[in-house]
Design a protein around this motif. Structure first.
Motif, PDB file in Angstrom:
ATOM      1  N   LYS A  31       1.041  -1.301   0.318  1.00 25.01           N
ATOM      2  CA  LYS A  31      -0.050   0.170  -0.464  1.00 25.01           C
ATOM      3  C   LYS A  31       1.096   1.199  -0.040  1.00 25.01           C
ATOM      4  CE  LYS A  31      -2.330  -1.595   3.496  1.00 25.01           C
ATOM      5  NZ  LYS A  31      -2.155  -3.354   3.767  1.00 25.01           N
ATOM      6  N   PRO A  32       0.644   2.124  -0.923  1.00 23.01           N
ATOM      7  CA  PRO A  32       0.977   4.135  -0.611  1.00 23.01           C
ATOM      8  C   PRO A  32       1.472   3.924   0.212  1.00 23.01           C
ATOM      9  CG  PRO A  32      -0.960   4.159  -1.149  1.00 23.01           C
ATOM     10  CD  PRO A  32      -0.775   2.465  -0.806  1.00 23.01           C
ATOM     11  N   GLY A  33       2.232   4.686   0.809  1.00 20.61           N
ATOM     12  CA  GLY A  33       2.385   5.523   2.354  1.00 20.61           C
ATOM     13  C   GLY A  33       1.186   6.474   2.032  1.00 20.61           C
ATOM     14  N   PHE A  34       0.528   7.553   1.329  1.00 23.68           N
ATOM     15  CA  PHE A  34      -0.203   8.012   1.824  1.00 23.68           C
ATOM     16  C   PHE A  34      -2.195   6.969   2.940  1.00 23.68           C
ATOM     17  CE2 PHE A  34      -1.108   7.460  -2.842  1.00 23.68           C
ATOM     18  CZ  PHE A  34      -2.438   7.319  -3.009  1.00 23.68           C
ATOM     19  N   THR A  35      -1.597   5.738   3.034  1.00 26.60           N
ATOM     20  CA  THR A  35      -2.802   5.295   3.064  1.00 26.60           C
ATOM     21  C   THR A  35      -2.937   6.133   4.223  1.00 26.60           C
ATOM     22  OG1 THR A  35      -2.107   3.151   1.700  1.00 26.60           O
ATOM     23  CG2 THR A  35      -4.057   2.717   3.789  1.00 26.60           C
ATOM     24  N   PRO A  36      -4.532   6.067   4.547  1.00 30.36           N
ATOM     25  CA  PRO A  36      -4.847   6.148   6.536  1.00 30.36           C
ATOM     26  C   PRO A  36      -4.497   5.372   7.114  1.00 30.36           C
ATOM     27  CG  PRO A  36      -6.055   7.157   4.584  1.00 30.36           C
ATOM     28  CD  PRO A  36      -5.413   6.084   4.313  1.00 30.36           C
ATOM     29  N   PRO A  37      -4.286   5.337   8.127  1.00 32.57           N
ATOM     30  CA  PRO A  37      -4.149   4.633   9.973  1.00 32.57           C
ATOM     31  C   PRO A  37      -5.458   3.623   9.600  1.00 32.57           C
ATOM     32  CG  PRO A  37      -3.488   6.967  10.278  1.00 32.57           C
ATOM     33  CD  PRO A  37      -4.257   6.731   9.034  1.00 32.57           C
ATOM     34  N   ASN A  38      -5.804   2.441   9.840  1.00 36.31           N
ATOM     35  CA  ASN A  38      -6.956   1.880  10.167  1.00 36.31           C
ATOM     36  C   ASN A  38      -7.851   2.237  10.603  1.00 36.31           C
ATOM     37  OD1 ASN A  38      -5.877  -0.059   8.549  1.00 36.31           O
ATOM     38  ND2 ASN A  38      -5.651  -1.629   9.911  1.00 36.31           N
ATOM     39  N   TRP A  39      -7.476   3.334  11.743  1.00 42.19           N
ATOM     40  CA  TRP A  39      -8.768   3.879  12.632  1.00 42.19           C
ATOM     41  C   TRP A  39      -9.549   5.086  11.790  1.00 42.19           C
ATOM     42  CZ3 TRP A  39      -9.365   9.061  13.194  1.00 42.19           C
ATOM     43  CH2 TRP A  39      -7.764   9.438  13.664  1.00 42.19           C
ATOM     44  N   VAL A  40      -9.113   6.130  11.225  1.00 46.35           N
ATOM     45  CA  VAL A  40      -9.578   6.142   9.609  1.00 46.35           C
ATOM     46  C   VAL A  40     -10.498   5.997   9.426  1.00 46.35           C
ATOM     47  CG1 VAL A  40      -8.754   8.818   7.667  1.00 46.35           C
ATOM     48  CG2 VAL A  40      -7.259   7.985  10.213  1.00 46.35           C
ATOM     49  N   PHE A  41     -10.310   5.084   8.484  1.00 45.08           N
ATOM     50  CA  PHE A  41     -11.480   4.640   7.834  1.00 45.08           C
ATOM     51  C   PHE A  41     -13.086   3.988   8.107  1.00 45.08           C
ATOM     52  CE2 PHE A  41      -7.876   3.334   6.143  1.00 45.08           C
ATOM     53  CZ  PHE A  41      -8.281   3.361   4.579  1.00 45.08           C
ATOM     54  N   PRO A  42     -13.401   3.597   9.599  1.00 40.76           N
ATOM     55  CA  PRO A  42     -14.609   3.958  10.305  1.00 40.76           C
ATOM     56  C   PRO A  42     -15.203   5.371  10.947  1.00 40.76           C
ATOM     57  CG  PRO A  42     -13.022   3.092  11.943  1.00 40.76           C
ATOM     58  CD  PRO A  42     -12.618   3.055  10.272  1.00 40.76           C
TER      59      PRO A  42
END
Length: 146
Positions: A31-42
């Protein structure tokens, strides 16, 4: 009452994530470096779904909004479809096609909503921004994980 119908539709779309979780397959992808942390998605999706329900409700109060409401229905269907295709079937190319269609439907929906009610159009705009990020992530994953 109408707001709750739109909220229920958004909740149904969100529930796809309960059945098709990212899991080990997703974690193993490059995945790219700009992938948000997992907690951001919900947090992002909860906010977007609340805004979508609000916008849908507002549209029902505006005469001549039938086409925009049809686009609202199309986007929630495409939104719901993406999760099982990406996480369930692990079909990254197919999910990119779905996401591209979703982006187009939402962009047109915003343009038409803005013509009817600027506030409703602005309420929908964060969704389009999030879809831009999601599209960039999906495309990166597609290109980097063949």
């Amino acid at each position: 009452m109408t707001f709750y119908i739109f909220l229920l539709a958004c909740g149904s779309a969100a529930s796809a994530g309960l059945f098709f979780k990212p899991g080990q397959w997703y974690e193993s992808l490059t995945k790219p470096g700009f992938t948000p942390p997992n907690w951001v998605f919900p947090v992002a999706w909860t906010t977007i779904y609340l805004l979508l329900a609000w916008a849908g409700y507002r549209l029902t109060q505006i005469p001549g909004s039938q086409v925009v409401l049809a686009l609202w229905a199309a986007q929630i269907a495409l939104n719901t479809l993406w999760t099982p295709v990406f996480f369930g079937a692990q079909r990254v190319l197919a999910s990119m096609v779905i996401l591209s269609l979703l982006w187009l439907v939402v962009a047109v929906m915003i343009v038409l909503a803005m013509q009817l009610d600027v506030i409703t159009g602005l309420i929908l705009f964060p969704y389009l921004l999030w879809l831009c990020l999601a599209g960039a992530l999906n495309l990166w994953i597609l290109r980097s994980n063949r």
